[in-house]
Design an enzyme around this catalytic site. Sequence first.
Site, PDB file in Angstrom:
ATOM      1  N   GLY A 220       6.941   8.770  10.484  1.00  0.00           N
ATOM      2  CA  GLY A 220       6.155   8.607   9.269  1.00  0.00           C
ATOM      3  C   GLY A 220       4.655   8.632   9.493  1.00  0.00           C
ATOM      4  CB  ALA A 221       2.442   6.605  11.506  1.00  0.00           C
TER       5      ALA A 221
ATOM      6  CG  ASP B 101      10.735   8.405   9.778  1.00  0.00           C
ATOM      7  OD1 ASP B 101      10.968   9.348  10.560  1.00  0.00           O
ATOM      8  OD2 ASP B 101       9.680   7.735   9.809  1.00  0.00           O
TER       9      ASP B 101
ATOM     10  CG  HIS C 190       9.904   5.047  13.493  1.00  0.00           C
ATOM     11  ND1 HIS C 190      10.299   3.780  13.835  1.00  0.00           N
ATOM     12  CD2 HIS C 190       8.860   4.884  12.638  1.00  0.00           C
ATOM     13  CE1 HIS C 190       9.539   2.882  13.236  1.00  0.00           C
ATOM     14  NE2 HIS C 190       8.655   3.532  12.492  1.00  0.00           N
TER      15      HIS C 190
ATOM     16  NE  ARG D 109      -3.834  -2.110   2.458  1.00  0.00           N
ATOM     17  CZ  ARG D 109      -3.615  -3.264   3.083  1.00  0.00           C
ATOM     18  NH1 ARG D 109      -2.472  -3.454   3.703  1.00  0.00           N
ATOM     19  NH2 ARG D 109      -4.531  -4.210   3.087  1.00  0.00           N
ATOM     20  CB  ILE D 110       3.478   2.521   2.294  1.00  0.00           C
ATOM     21  CG1 ILE D 110       2.535   2.553   3.501  1.00  0.00           C
ATOM     22  CG2 ILE D 110       4.429   3.712   2.332  1.00  0.00           C
ATOM     23  CD1 ILE D 110       3.231   2.386   4.842  1.00  0.00           C
TER      24      ILE D 110
ATOM     25  CD  GLU E 230      13.365   3.252  14.989  1.00  0.00           C
ATOM     26  OE1 GLU E 230      12.260   3.160  15.591  1.00  0.00           O
ATOM     27  OE2 GLU E 230      13.466   3.379  13.760  1.00  0.00           O
TER      28      GLU E 230
ATOM     29  CG  ASP F 115       6.595  -6.692  -2.971  1.00  0.00           C
ATOM     30  OD1 ASP F 115       6.866  -7.807  -2.480  1.00  0.00           O
ATOM     31  OD2 ASP F 115       5.928  -5.823  -2.378  1.00  0.00           O
TER      32      ASP F 115
END
Length: 314
Positions: free
Chosen positions: A282-283, A256, A280, A151-152, A261, A171
Amino acid sequence: MATYKIMITDGLAEKGKAYLREYGEVIDRTGISPEDLLKEVGEVDALIVRSRTKVNAAVFEAGKRLKVVGRAGIGVDNIDLNAARAAGVTVVNSPLATTVSVAELAMGLMLALVREIPRADASMKQNKWLKKEFEGHELYQKTLGIIGCGRIGSAVAERAQAFGMHVLAFDRFRPKDELCQCSEPVDDLNDLLARSDFLSLHLPLTAETKNLLSHEQFARMKDGVYLINASRGGIVDEEALLAALNSGKVAGAALDVFAVEPPSENNPLVMHPRVICTPHMGAQTHEAQARAGYDIATEVVAALKGEPLRWKCA
């Protein structure tokens, strides 16, 4: 109506919490330590996490009442799916909620990297006018290689095409006819690496994708390639990336995500002059968080009630 106990460990948008309260007690333990989680998880029917909380075999063993674990977002690499299955616990996520936000960040990082926007801004804040130092490149008519076209990755492909880029898509887990229609499917990763001016990663972290890009793969890339990673840090061998940046093989990287982390203090990649870093995030948009909170809340409640699920992972 049954009343459930639902624990949240990494925060959740209010819309999601409000929905959960209609069906039970919401226990907000945002930031809970691994030790305290083991002590408290045995009292709850459902656990909702993001990427911080590690839901390992010990958590499932301690969660005597646990029926479902919900991941607010797409990646479930912090949840031991095999342990979940062994314990008879359902795992669900909310894969649609953050697609646009992560795709837009990937494009933003690409633009920031190729036009040196962070450095230009920093120089202006130091009262410097260095116009002639910032001769960047256009995205127009460049080739973008997307590794991972779910999707992304597909959303990034669509946006890159709008910039006039030629998009290659690889992919290994999807048939060619399922890849984004605005990209050129590529069967061989090495072919994509050799042809791409930009590379954007959109993969989960698994045993198969860990260190997918290491020294051998960097050697196959074009000289002066740009790398964008807004998926998972462990996909890139960070030592190999640092070497490629220092040699000039990689002209710049925008990251990102990191293998560990948060990264260590004075991490050489974070401090590198040709690397742009973000934490991090992104969302991290209001829209994505609202969608993720509500989507995972409805999915967790459906699992508790034994209703059909949209996004079952285990």
